[in-house]
Design a protein around this motif. Structure first.
Motif, PDB file in Angstrom:
ATOM      1  N   ARG A  96     -17.288 -19.799 -42.035  1.00  0.00           N
ATOM      2  CA  ARG A  96     -16.639 -19.566 -40.976  1.00  0.00           C
ATOM      3  C   ARG A  96     -16.557 -21.013 -41.118  1.00  0.00           C
ATOM      4  NH1 ARG A  96     -19.436 -16.585 -36.131  1.00  0.00           N
ATOM      5  NH2 ARG A  96     -19.970 -14.811 -37.292  1.00  0.00           N
ATOM      6  N   ASP A  97     -16.048 -21.714 -40.322  1.00  0.00           N
ATOM      7  CA  ASP A  97     -15.591 -23.201 -40.267  1.00  0.00           C
ATOM      8  C   ASP A  97     -15.899 -23.462 -38.853  1.00  0.00           C
ATOM      9  OD1 ASP A  97     -14.632 -23.153 -42.929  1.00  0.00           O
ATOM     10  OD2 ASP A  97     -12.476 -23.813 -42.709  1.00  0.00           O
ATOM     11  N   TYR A  98     -16.377 -24.112 -39.027  1.00  0.00           N
ATOM     12  CA  TYR A  98     -16.662 -24.972 -37.368  1.00  0.00           C
ATOM     13  C   TYR A  98     -16.414 -26.998 -37.180  1.00  0.00           C
ATOM     14  CZ  TYR A  98     -19.111 -20.699 -35.292  1.00  0.00           C
ATOM     15  OH  TYR A  98     -19.656 -19.111 -35.335  1.00  0.00           O
ATOM     16  N   PRO A  99     -15.698 -27.032 -36.845  1.00  0.00           N
ATOM     17  CA  PRO A  99     -14.597 -27.949 -36.839  1.00  0.00           C
ATOM     18  C   PRO A  99     -15.744 -29.555 -36.326  1.00  0.00           C
ATOM     19  CG  PRO A  99     -13.084 -27.184 -36.277  1.00  0.00           C
ATOM     20  CD  PRO A  99     -14.728 -26.005 -36.677  1.00  0.00           C
ATOM     21  N   ASP A 100     -16.507 -30.710 -36.320  1.00  0.00           N
ATOM     22  CA  ASP A 100     -17.237 -31.270 -35.463  1.00  0.00           C
ATOM     23  C   ASP A 100     -18.264 -30.818 -35.062  1.00  0.00           C
ATOM     24  OD1 ASP A 100     -14.238 -32.949 -35.724  1.00  0.00           O
ATOM     25  OD2 ASP A 100     -13.702 -31.819 -34.032  1.00  0.00           O
ATOM     26  N   PHE A 101     -18.838 -30.156 -36.065  1.00  0.00           N
ATOM     27  CA  PHE A 101     -20.153 -29.609 -35.895  1.00  0.00           C
ATOM     28  C   PHE A 101     -21.286 -30.407 -37.067  1.00  0.00           C
ATOM     29  CE2 PHE A 101     -23.660 -26.868 -36.524  1.00  0.00           C
ATOM     30  CZ  PHE A 101     -24.125 -26.648 -34.977  1.00  0.00           C
ATOM     31  N   GLN A 114     -19.061 -35.069 -34.480  1.00  0.00           N
ATOM     32  CA  GLN A 114     -17.587 -35.701 -34.654  1.00  0.00           C
ATOM     33  C   GLN A 114     -17.214 -36.063 -35.999  1.00  0.00           C
ATOM     34  OE1 GLN A 114     -15.291 -35.297 -31.992  1.00  0.00           O
ATOM     35  NE2 GLN A 114     -13.189 -35.397 -33.018  1.00  0.00           N
ATOM     36  N   GLY A 115     -15.851 -35.159 -36.984  1.00  0.00           N
ATOM     37  CA  GLY A 115     -15.181 -35.048 -37.929  1.00  0.00           C
ATOM     38  C   GLY A 115     -16.019 -34.454 -38.594  1.00  0.00           C
ATOM     39  N   ILE A 116     -17.341 -33.504 -39.397  1.00  0.00           N
ATOM     40  CA  ILE A 116     -17.840 -32.847 -39.893  1.00  0.00           C
ATOM     41  C   ILE A 116     -17.468 -31.525 -39.918  1.00  0.00           C
ATOM     42  CG2 ILE A 116     -20.335 -31.867 -40.475  1.00  0.00           C
ATOM     43  CD1 ILE A 116     -20.103 -34.707 -41.288  1.00  0.00           C
ATOM     44  N   LEU A 117     -16.554 -31.458 -40.075  1.00  0.00           N
ATOM     45  CA  LEU A 117     -16.054 -29.402 -40.689  1.00  0.00           C
ATOM     46  C   LEU A 117     -17.275 -28.607 -41.329  1.00  0.00           C
ATOM     47  CD1 LEU A 117     -13.801 -26.742 -40.479  1.00  0.00           C
ATOM     48  CD2 LEU A 117     -13.409 -27.346 -43.611  1.00  0.00           C
ATOM     49  N   GLU A 169     -28.031 -38.687 -44.309  1.00  0.00           N
ATOM     50  CA  GLU A 169     -26.848 -39.183 -43.403  1.00  0.00           C
ATOM     51  C   GLU A 169     -26.979 -40.678 -43.472  1.00  0.00           C
ATOM     52  OE1 GLU A 169     -22.706 -38.314 -41.385  1.00  0.00           O
ATOM     53  OE2 GLU A 169     -24.347 -36.686 -41.547  1.00  0.00           O
ATOM     54  N   TYR A 170     -29.064 -40.544 -41.952  1.00  0.00           N
ATOM     55  CA  TYR A 170     -29.095 -41.947 -41.386  1.00  0.00           C
ATOM     56  C   TYR A 170     -30.152 -42.339 -41.833  1.00  0.00           C
ATOM     57  CZ  TYR A 170     -24.819 -41.873 -38.848  1.00  0.00           C
ATOM     58  OH  TYR A 170     -23.749 -41.317 -37.858  1.00  0.00           O
ATOM     59  N   GLY A 171     -30.685 -42.542 -43.166  1.00  0.00           N
ATOM     60  CA  GLY A 171     -32.327 -42.766 -43.548  1.00  0.00           C
ATOM     61  C   GLY A 171     -32.835 -41.642 -44.577  1.00  0.00           C
TER      62      GLY A 171
END
Length: 177
Positions: free
Chosen positions: A13-18, A21-24, A100-102
């Protein structure tokens, strides 16, 4: 075989913005809840790696544990857990990797394998390849050889598969987006 892969792919299943924001987000939980899919996964990866010598199957925390257990049963081999730092008792080796952040750190128990053991590494998703490379480094630091990588999903636009293949690793992804 194609219809089997389609069965698994249809459950993702695809969950947009999870989770942001901007992540599928590609959710494979429905795949794990489906008994037929578990059988398909085990058979599919066994077919891909049956001619490769495998001594252990390593799973990357956490969903990789499910896949590695399926493959361990199929290959009649033990399972090794590659975990987030601080989760394993005893003497461990550590490997940091970029997120992603570190950075994050994974570890492996120092007595998990012997020099020359061939390890099939399993995880749910291949994106940039950073986590997979860190797992390979842990195996290789203990003298093991990476027999290959098994992923349910590969996000080809993020080049993780390309990175691993360029480094000479055998990589098989069941579904490529």
């Amino acid at each position: 075989m194609h219809s089997d892969i389609s069965h698994v792919q249809d459950l993702i299943r695809d969950y947009p913005d999870f989770p942001k924001q901007g992540i599928l987000f590609k959710d494979i939980n429905p795949v794990f809840r489906d008994g037929k899919s578990l059988d398909i996964l085990g058979n599919h990866f066994y077919d891909q790696f049956q001619k490769v010598k495998v001594d252990y199957v390593a799973g990357i925390e956490a969903r990789g544990f499910i896949i590695s257990t399926l493959l361990g049963l199929k290959f009649n081999k033990g399972v090794i857990m590659i975990r987030k730092a601080g989760k394993l008792p005893g003497t461990t080796i550590k490997q940091s990797y970029g997120i992603e952040y570190g950075t994050a750190v994974m570890e492996l128990q120092s007595d998990s394998l012997r020099t020359g053991d061939r390890i099939l590494i399993a995880d749910d998703l291949l994106a940039t390849g950073g986590t997979a490379l860190a797992a390979a480094s842990l195996v290789e630091d203990l003298g093991g050889k990476v027999a290959g990588f098994a992923f349910i999903i590969e996000l080809s636009s993020l080049d993780g598969g390309k990175l691993l293949r360029e480094r000479g690793y055998r990589v098989h992804s069941m579904v490529v987006y």
